[in-house]
Design a protein around this motif. Structure first.
Motif, PDB file in Angstrom:
ATOM      1  N   ILE A   1       4.344  -6.861   7.342  1.00  0.00           N
ATOM      2  CA  ILE A   1       3.810  -8.308   6.801  1.00  0.00           C
ATOM      3  C   ILE A   1       4.332  -9.439   7.644  1.00  0.00           C
ATOM      4  O   ILE A   1       5.502  -9.457   8.305  1.00  0.00           O
ATOM      5  CB  ILE A   1       3.837  -8.397   5.322  1.00  0.00           C
ATOM      6  N   ASN A   2       3.709 -10.729   7.602  1.00  0.00           N
ATOM      7  CA  ASN A   2       4.443 -11.748   8.201  1.00  0.00           C
ATOM      8  C   ASN A   2       5.541 -12.557   7.424  1.00  0.00           C
ATOM      9  O   ASN A   2       6.440 -12.825   7.979  1.00  0.00           O
ATOM     10  CB  ASN A   2       3.245 -12.974   8.226  1.00  0.00           C
ATOM     11  N   SER A   3       5.276 -12.467   5.861  1.00  0.00           N
ATOM     12  CA  SER A   3       6.185 -13.210   5.176  1.00  0.00           C
ATOM     13  C   SER A   3       6.267 -12.737   3.830  1.00  0.00           C
ATOM     14  O   SER A   3       5.107 -12.107   3.386  1.00  0.00           O
ATOM     15  CB  SER A   3       6.164 -14.585   5.285  1.00  0.00           C
ATOM     16  N   PHE A   4       7.452 -12.666   3.142  1.00  0.00           N
ATOM     17  CA  PHE A   4       7.381 -12.211   1.862  1.00  0.00           C
ATOM     18  C   PHE A   4       6.867 -13.437   0.888  1.00  0.00           C
ATOM     19  O   PHE A   4       6.081 -12.916  -0.282  1.00  0.00           O
ATOM     20  CB  PHE A   4       8.941 -12.021   1.290  1.00  0.00           C
TER      21      PHE A   4
ATOM     22  N   MET B   1       5.368  -4.058   3.232  1.00  0.00           N
ATOM     23  CA  MET B   1       5.142  -3.768   2.122  1.00  0.00           C
ATOM     24  C   MET B   1       4.634  -2.291   2.246  1.00  0.00           C
ATOM     25  O   MET B   1       4.108  -1.768   3.147  1.00  0.00           O
ATOM     26  CB  MET B   1       3.789  -4.813   1.773  1.00  0.00           C
ATOM     27  N   GLU B   2       5.055  -1.984   1.009  1.00  0.00           N
ATOM     28  CA  GLU B   2       4.718  -0.344   1.028  1.00  0.00           C
ATOM     29  C   GLU B   2       3.509  -0.455  -0.509  1.00  0.00           C
ATOM     30  O   GLU B   2       4.236  -1.001  -1.534  1.00  0.00           O
ATOM     31  CB  GLU B   2       5.862   0.510   0.492  1.00  0.00           C
ATOM     32  N   ILE B   3       2.616   0.519  -0.434  1.00  0.00           N
ATOM     33  CA  ILE B   3       1.882   0.639  -1.562  1.00  0.00           C
ATOM     34  C   ILE B   3       1.892   2.247  -1.649  1.00  0.00           C
ATOM     35  O   ILE B   3       1.647   2.823  -0.706  1.00  0.00           O
ATOM     36  CB  ILE B   3       0.535   0.142  -1.550  1.00  0.00           C
TER      37      ILE B   3
ATOM     38  N   PHE C   1      -4.705  -2.937   0.210  1.00  0.00           N
ATOM     39  CA  PHE C   1      -4.209  -3.709   1.471  1.00  0.00           C
ATOM     40  C   PHE C   1      -5.202  -4.738   1.975  1.00  0.00           C
ATOM     41  O   PHE C   1      -4.823  -5.868   2.253  1.00  0.00           O
ATOM     42  CB  PHE C   1      -3.919  -2.690   2.598  1.00  0.00           C
ATOM     43  N   GLU C   2      -6.508  -4.329   2.171  1.00  0.00           N
ATOM     44  CA  GLU C   2      -7.636  -5.164   2.453  1.00  0.00           C
ATOM     45  C   GLU C   2      -7.716  -6.361   1.538  1.00  0.00           C
ATOM     46  O   GLU C   2      -7.890  -7.468   1.984  1.00  0.00           O
ATOM     47  CB  GLU C   2      -8.878  -4.361   2.780  1.00  0.00           C
TER      48      GLU C   2
ATOM     49  N   GLY D   1      -1.103  -3.200  11.307  1.00  0.00           N
ATOM     50  CA  GLY D   1       0.116  -3.228  11.029  1.00  0.00           C
ATOM     51  C   GLY D   1       0.838  -2.088  10.244  1.00  0.00           C
ATOM     52  O   GLY D   1       1.700  -1.903   9.773  1.00  0.00           O
ATOM     53  N   PHE D   2       0.000  -0.832  10.193  1.00  0.00           N
ATOM     54  CA  PHE D   2       0.111   0.028   9.245  1.00  0.00           C
ATOM     55  C   PHE D   2       1.164   1.048  10.144  1.00  0.00           C
ATOM     56  O   PHE D   2       1.128   1.312  10.963  1.00  0.00           O
ATOM     57  CB  PHE D   2      -1.189   0.926   8.828  1.00  0.00           C
TER      58      PHE D   2
END
Length: 178
Positions: free
Chosen positions: A10-13, A131-133, A154-155, A162-163
Motif C-alpha cells: 500500500i502507499n500509506s497507512f 495490508m493483509e486481508i 481489496f477492490e 501490488g498483491f
C-alpha cells in the motif's frame, strides 16, 4: 484450519486507515510481533513452501506451522497454531532436535475487523507498508469463494495491484539477495 490470506503493498497507512474507517471496518488492536522462522533438518521449507515459526506478541507466544500453499492465486494453506509459555524454551527444543533459526521478522500491526475479514496494516522492519486481508475456514470449506471475496474487498478499498503471495520472511530474503 485453512487460512485464506492475501497481502498487498500500500502507499500509506494513513490513507488506508481512512478508507477502512469509511468502509465501516473497526480497529480492534495494535500489536508488535516478533516471528522467528525455523528451517527443518529434513525438508527444505523454501522448496516445500511450508513454514514453522515462534511468534511473540505483546501478550502471547505461539508456535505456528503453515503448510504448502494450496493454489496460485492467494496464500491459502493449512495452519496449525498453539499457545506456549516460553519462546526461548521452544527455540531451544527446536534447535536441539536439528531445526535452525532462519530469520527473525519484526512488525507492528494494526488489526481491523470487517464482516468476517481480519484486516491488518503491517509495518515490517525493512519493508514498505503492506495490508493483509484474511479469512479462517474449516478444513472442509471451499476456499475459492473466500479468495474471491478478499479480492473484492481489496477492490472496494481501491487496491487492484501490488498483491504478494510470498511471506514477509521471503520478501526480506529477496531484498538481501538483490
Amino acid at each position: 484450519m485453512i487460512e485464506v490470506e492475501v497481502k498487498a503493498r500500500i502507499n500509506s497507512f494513513e490513507e488506508m486507515e481512512k478508507r477502512l474507517k469509511d468502509l465501516g471496518a473497526v480497529k480492534t488492536k495494535d500489536e508488535f510481533q516478533e516471528d522467528i522462522y525455523f528451517q527443518s533438518p529434513i525438508v527444505d521449507f523454501a522448496k516445500t513452501d511450508e513454514a514453522l515459526r515462534i511468534r511473540t506478541t505483546n501478550n502471547d507466544t505461539f508456535i505456528t506451522y503453515k503448510g504448502p500453499k494450496l493454489n496460485e492465486k492467494a496464500k491459502t494453506r493449512k495452519e496449525v497454531e498453539m499457545s506456549i509459555e516460553s519462546a526461548s524454551k521452544a527455540s531451544d527444543i527446536f534447535t536441539e532436535i536439528g531445526f535452525a533459526p532462519a530469520r527473525t521478522v519484526r512488525k507492528s500491526r494494526q488489526y481491523y475487523q470487517y464482516e468476517n475479514f481480519e484486516i491488518s496494516l503491517d509495518d515490517v522492519e525493512g519493508l514498505p507498508p503492506y495490508m493483509e486481508i484474511e479469512i479462517a475456514l474449516s478444513d472442509s470449506d471451499d476456499y475459492t469463494e473466500a479468495q474471491n471475496r478478499i479480492f473484492e474487498l481489496f477492490e472496494k478499498l481501491g487496491i487492484t495491484d501490488g498483491f504478494e503471495r510470498t511471506s514477509y520472511m521471503e520478501l526480506l530474503e529477496n531484498l538481501n539477495n538483490e
